[in-house]
Scaffold this active site. Structure first.
Site, short mmCIF file in Angstrom:
data_model
loop_
_atom_site.label_atom_id
_atom_site.label_comp_id
_atom_site.label_asym_id
_atom_site.label_seq_id
_atom_site.Cartn_x
_atom_site.Cartn_y
_atom_site.Cartn_z
N GLU A 164 -39.95 28.35 3.69
CA GLU A 164 -41.16 27.77 3.09
C GLU A 164 -40.82 26.80 1.96
OE1 GLU A 164 -44.73 29.09 3.72
OE2 GLU A 164 -43.98 29.95 5.57
N HIS A 232 -45.89 33.23 -2.04
CA HIS A 232 -44.70 32.43 -2.37
C HIS A 232 -44.27 32.84 -3.78
CE1 HIS A 232 -46.29 29.06 0.46
NE2 HIS A 232 -45.32 29.71 1.06
N CYS A 350 -47.92 24.02 -6.52
CA CYS A 350 -47.91 23.96 -5.05
C CYS A 350 -48.05 22.52 -4.57
CB CYS A 350 -49.08 24.73 -4.45
SG CYS A 350 -49.08 26.47 -4.79
O1 SUG Z 1 -49.49 28.18 2.67
N1 SUG Z 1 -52.83 27.63 1.79
C1 SUG Z 1 -51.42 27.42 1.52
C2 SUG Z 1 -51.19 27.38 0.04
C3 SUG Z 1 -49.78 26.98 -0.28
C4 SUG Z 1 -49.43 27.13 -1.71
N2 SUG Z 1 -48.11 26.67 -1.97
C5 SUG Z 1 -47.28 27.20 -2.86
N3 SUG Z 1 -47.46 28.38 -3.37
N4 SUG Z 1 -46.22 26.55 -3.14
C6 SUG Z 1 -50.58 28.51 2.19
O2 SUG Z 1 -51.00 29.67 2.20
C7 SUG Z 1 -54.78 27.77 3.25
C8 SUG Z 1 -55.28 27.13 4.50
C9 SUG Z 1 -56.58 27.68 5.02
O3 SUG Z 1 -56.85 28.86 4.84
O4 SUG Z 1 -57.30 26.88 5.63
C10 SUG Z 1 -53.32 27.48 3.05
O5 SUG Z 1 -52.62 27.13 3.97
#
Ligand code: SUG
Length: 420
Positions: A164, A232, A350
């Protein structure tokens, strides 16, 4: 003379931004499933954050949104936008590449044996809606970092090893341009939610980047942190230069990790936030650790660029105001409004990928200036949909306007070659 500095590349929030509840283990994504999203407002919030950081004197870059819905991916599943099941259709529409911290893992030139900056695009294979991001992301990385004297861009780690990207990677160093130690954080499966970063992937990235084993640390994320919604590691810890800012419950064996860090880098300073000041739940709700911890120019110390949700949480804000009032390295708090992204579990950190490099070696089309941000804001205002409810994703008119909006953005950024 090259000048290596930290550059934050933000993912521009794409015109298909919506709340489909696709990320199991990401509490905000699940809680907001089915809500109406506001893509225009979302993208303007992201651009305002970039402007804020430029005004602080930081170097800022960006990545374009990917082409959504991903018709090719649907085709590889033997379906189309019209025929796909709702969850597969929503996965094809997701604007999730906005969270650039998941785009790749970066080992800057001072850490690598060939003196180049190494980038490995993340496979994001645990979540279906994110698993088809990497080809589009790889195309942008290959363009932005095409200078082969200074960069090597690697293909993703193969399945089934989940990677990731930088969200599970931290670097400690005296200054960004000095050799650092790199900390790869992985999760173990078995809890209620998937562990998205697998140790095999972390090992592979460290090997591919040629890192010196004595300067690499592998640390397990606390199982209770994943279970509480820290999908994460950057939801519970962040590092910058010689400072690690972490929640007490971020790692499975925190004391062992802190000892290893101190032995490897005696100048490291570890700022540990105790659970009796900020609970894991408050940390995850407020995203205080999903801050950009940045070094301000002119010796002004470090600042936390935080989501406004951190300011709105009493326990968190009291802790933070005490922190900056003390003698520690973190001197300033800068709340920014990224609520549209936050409602899908994505805070300020993020939204950005950190690359330490000489800005002159990067394709300048990916580097932000105030004028470019103004032009982007103009395209967003005129072309991004105002609102999207997940039920609308089958509407052909919406699909057309999403496609057109992205093309307009590529045009004004002179990046139409990404439209393949
Ligand atoms: O991968 N949300 C992302 C958020 C990513 C955050 N990134 C870091 N922490 N670096 C994920 O969970 C939500 C999409 C949805 O539900 O439509 C989403 O993918």
């Amino acid at each position: 003379m090259s000048a290596l500095v930290e550059i934050n590349f933000d993912g521009i929030i794409g015109p298909s931004h919506n709340y489909a509840g696709l990320s199991i283990g990401n509490i905000a994504s699940s809680n907001n499933a089915g809500e109406t999203a506001y893509p225009r407002e979302a993208a303007l919030q992201g651009i305002a954050k970039m402007r804020h950081n430029l005004d602080l004197g930081l170097v800022q870059g960006f990545f374009m949104p990917l082409d959504r819905p991903n018709i090719g991916w649907l085709g590889s599943l033997g379906t189309t936008v019209d025929d796909a099941e709702p969850n597969i259709r929503a996965a094809a529409f997701s604007a999730s590449s906005m969270w650039a911290a998941n785009a790749a893992t970066i080992s800057p030139a001072p850490d690598t044996p060939d003196g180049k900056c190494h980038l490995t695009v993340a496979n994001l294979q645990t979540m279906p809606h994110r698993s088809h991001e990497w080809p589009g992301t790889l195309s942008q990385l290959e363009l932005a970092f095409a200078d082969k004297h200074n960069f090597t861009v690697h293909a993703p780690v193969p399945s089934p090893f989940g990677d990731e990207g930088a969200a599970n990677h931290m670097r400690l160093c005296l200054t960004h341009d000095a050799p650092g130690i790199e900390i790869f954080v992985y999760g173990k499966s078995g809890g209620p939610f998937p562990a998205r970063q697998h140790i095999q992937a972390s090992n592979a990235v460290a090997r591919k980047h040629g890192l010196d084993q004595k300067r690499v640390i592998f640390a397990q994320q606390a199982e209770i942190a994943i279970a509480a919604g820290a999908f994460h590691n950057d939801v519970v810890a962040v590092a910058n230069e010689r400072v690690l800012f972490t929640h007490e419950q971020a790692f499975e064996q925190p004391e062992a990790l802190y000892d290893t860090i101190r032995n490897t880098m005696p100048d490291a300073e570890i700022v540990i936030v105790p659970a009796d000041r900020v609970s894991l739940d408050d940390a995850i709700k407020s995203y205080l650790f999903n801050a950009q911890l940045v070094t301000l120019p002119d010796g002004a110390g470090m600042a936390l660029i935080l989501p406004t949700e951190a300011r709105d949480n009493d326990a968190v804000w009291t802790y933070l105001t005490d922190l900056v009032a003390g003698n520690g390295p973190i001197r300033r708090l800068c709340p920014v409004d990224v609520r549209q992204s936050m409602a899908n579990g994505g805070g300020p950190a993020c939204l950005r990928l950190r690359v330490v490099a000489d800005p002159a070696t990067i394709d300048q089309r990916f580097i932000a200036t105030p004028r470019k941000l103004d032009a982007m804001a103009g395209v967003v205002t005129n072309h991004w949909p105002e609102a999207i409810n997940p039920e609308q994703l089958s509407d052909p008119e919406l699909r057309k306007s999403i496609g057109k909006a992205r093309i307009r953005l590529l045009e004004i950024c002179d990046l139409s070659e990404l439209d393949r």
